[in-house]
Enzyme design. Structure first.
Site, mmCIF file in Angstrom:
data_model
loop_
_atom_site.group_PDB
_atom_site.id
_atom_site.type_symbol
_atom_site.label_atom_id
_atom_site.label_comp_id
_atom_site.label_asym_id
_atom_site.label_seq_id
_atom_site.Cartn_x
_atom_site.Cartn_y
_atom_site.Cartn_z
ATOM 1 C CG ASP A 99 -26.603 -10.179 10.146
ATOM 2 O OD1 ASP A 99 -25.396 -9.919 9.967
ATOM 3 O OD2 ASP A 99 -27.114 -11.274 9.856
ATOM 4 C CD GLU A 103 -27.180 2.070 5.437
ATOM 5 O OE1 GLU A 103 -26.867 3.260 5.311
ATOM 6 O OE2 GLU A 103 -26.505 1.133 4.969
ATOM 7 C CG ASP A 104 -29.368 -3.251 6.072
ATOM 8 O OD1 ASP A 104 -29.242 -2.544 5.055
ATOM 9 O OD2 ASP A 104 -28.422 -3.881 6.582
ATOM 10 N NE ARG A 143 -29.997 -7.656 9.034
ATOM 11 C CZ ARG A 143 -29.416 -6.510 8.719
ATOM 12 N NH1 ARG A 143 -28.749 -6.412 7.590
ATOM 13 N NH2 ARG A 143 -29.479 -5.461 9.521
ATOM 14 N NE ARG A 199 -29.774 -10.097 2.044
ATOM 15 C CZ ARG A 199 -28.970 -9.751 3.063
ATOM 16 N NH1 ARG A 199 -29.221 -8.671 3.766
ATOM 17 N NH2 ARG A 199 -27.928 -10.500 3.355
ATOM 18 C CG HIS A 251 -27.289 -3.740 1.122
ATOM 19 N ND1 HIS A 251 -26.795 -4.176 2.329
ATOM 20 C CD2 HIS A 251 -28.568 -4.183 1.072
ATOM 21 C CE1 HIS A 251 -27.735 -4.855 2.978
ATOM 22 N NE2 HIS A 251 -28.821 -4.864 2.230
ATOM 23 C CB CYS A 255 -24.194 -1.459 7.556
ATOM 24 S SG CYS A 255 -23.373 -1.695 5.998
HETATM 25 C C1 CIR Z 1 -26.312 -8.825 6.035
HETATM 26 O O1 CIR Z 1 -25.906 -9.652 5.205
HETATM 27 O O2 CIR Z 1 -27.461 -8.437 6.060
HETATM 28 C C2 CIR Z 1 -25.336 -8.317 7.078
HETATM 29 N N1 CIR Z 1 -24.406 -9.352 7.390
HETATM 30 C C3 CIR Z 1 -24.615 -7.088 6.556
HETATM 31 C C4 CIR Z 1 -25.512 -5.930 6.348
HETATM 32 C C5 CIR Z 1 -24.792 -4.765 5.779
HETATM 33 N N2 CIR Z 1 -25.672 -3.651 5.704
HETATM 34 C C6 CIR Z 1 -25.603 -2.710 4.778
HETATM 35 O O3 CIR Z 1 -24.835 -2.811 3.826
HETATM 36 N N3 CIR Z 1 -26.463 -1.704 4.893
#
Ligand code: CIR
Length: 258
Positions: A63, A68-69, A88, A136, A166, A253
């Site tokens: 991922d 962004e995360d 992640r 998360r 999110h 993201c």
């Molecule tokens: C996840 O589940 O972490 C990734 N498949 C998608 C992340 C999406 N990120 C976001 O909304 N900032």
């Protein structure tokens, strides 16, 4: 008006086909299609007056294109997060290395265990940050985040999530007091002071648009949202994100904008 100078993105890796998904948008991503959609995303950002830094794909983290995360980048500081998704969590290592090119050592902060936080849960509205408490991002992560922000003169408030992954899955700020809201965020009291466009249920995915220097990038295939954003007076670029959508990922993201 806010102006972003820089954007960081990361190329999708082949392992993205093993990325986390809720299954809300069925199917596994097609890697080659994802790469060409990512090219178009970079091209769109490049039209918005920002310098785009493209990080190489990281196969160890399926991922990892969702940059962004693992970080939250502000005008005054960078906050390396502590992603709540175990697969992640270590995406932070290479993001921190990239962020060091832009921020001095003493302005790089960290969320640490037992706090967890992902950048997708953070929505910046001027000097105020809304933070989603989600599967998360936990209470301790938010506590640490608020304390860091306070050092830099920013404020922060928590938004409890009920359904979505999110915070920015369902609500996004487009500057000029304009907010796109969908689903569980439509009636939330904390957003009532904004000009809200309520996203129709069948276009919920398109709540995740991004504002970049008065251009708004809108996902392809959502006519009601496209019309509403144009009506607000923004220049609009659409980008197809179908392969990232299969992993619950959207436009925000895929980049860090600062
Ligand atoms: C996840 O589940 O972490 C990734 N498949 C998608 C992340 C999406 N990120 C976001 O909304 N900032």
């Amino acid at each position: 008006m806010r102006k972003f100078q820089n954007v960081i993105v990361r190329r999708p890796c082949r392992a993205m086909t093993e990325g986390i998904t809720s299954g809300l948008y069925p199917g596994r991503p097609d890697y080659e299609t994802a790469l060409s959609q990512h090219d178009a995303y970079i091209a769109a950002l490049s039209e918005c007056g920002v310098q785009v830094t493209v990080l190489p794909a990281e196969e160890a983290f399926p991922d990892s294109c969702f940059v962004e995360d693992p970080a939250v980048l502000t005008e005054k500081c960078a906050i390396i997060t502590n992603p709540g998704a175990p697969s992640r969590n270590k995406e932070t290592v290479s993001i921190e290395a990239a962020v060091r090119r832009f921020y001095p050592e003493n302005r790089i902060e960290h969320i640490v265990d037992p706090g967890t936080l992902e950048g997708g849960d953070v929505m910046m509205c001027g000097d105020h940050f809304f933070v989603g408490r989600s599967a998360r991002t936990n209470a301790e992560g938010i506590r640490q985040f608020a304390a860091i922000l306070a050092k830099y003169g920013y404020t922060c408030s928590e938004v409890k999530l009920e359904k979505v992954l999110h915070l920015k899955t369902g609500v996004n700020y487009l500057e000029r007091n304009n907010l796109l809201v969908s689903g569980e965020f439509t009636e939330k009291a904390e957003f009532r002071t904004y000009n809200r466009f309520v996203i129709p249920e069948e276009e919920a995915y398109a709540a995740n648009c991004i504002w970049v220097n008065d251009t708004v990038i809108v996902p392809e295939g959502y006519p009601a949202v496209l019309a509403a954003v144009k009506q607000m007076g923004y220049r609009v670029i659409t980008v197809d994100t179908s392969e990232f959508r299969k992993l619950d990922g959207g436009l925000s993201c895929l980049s860090l904008r600062f």
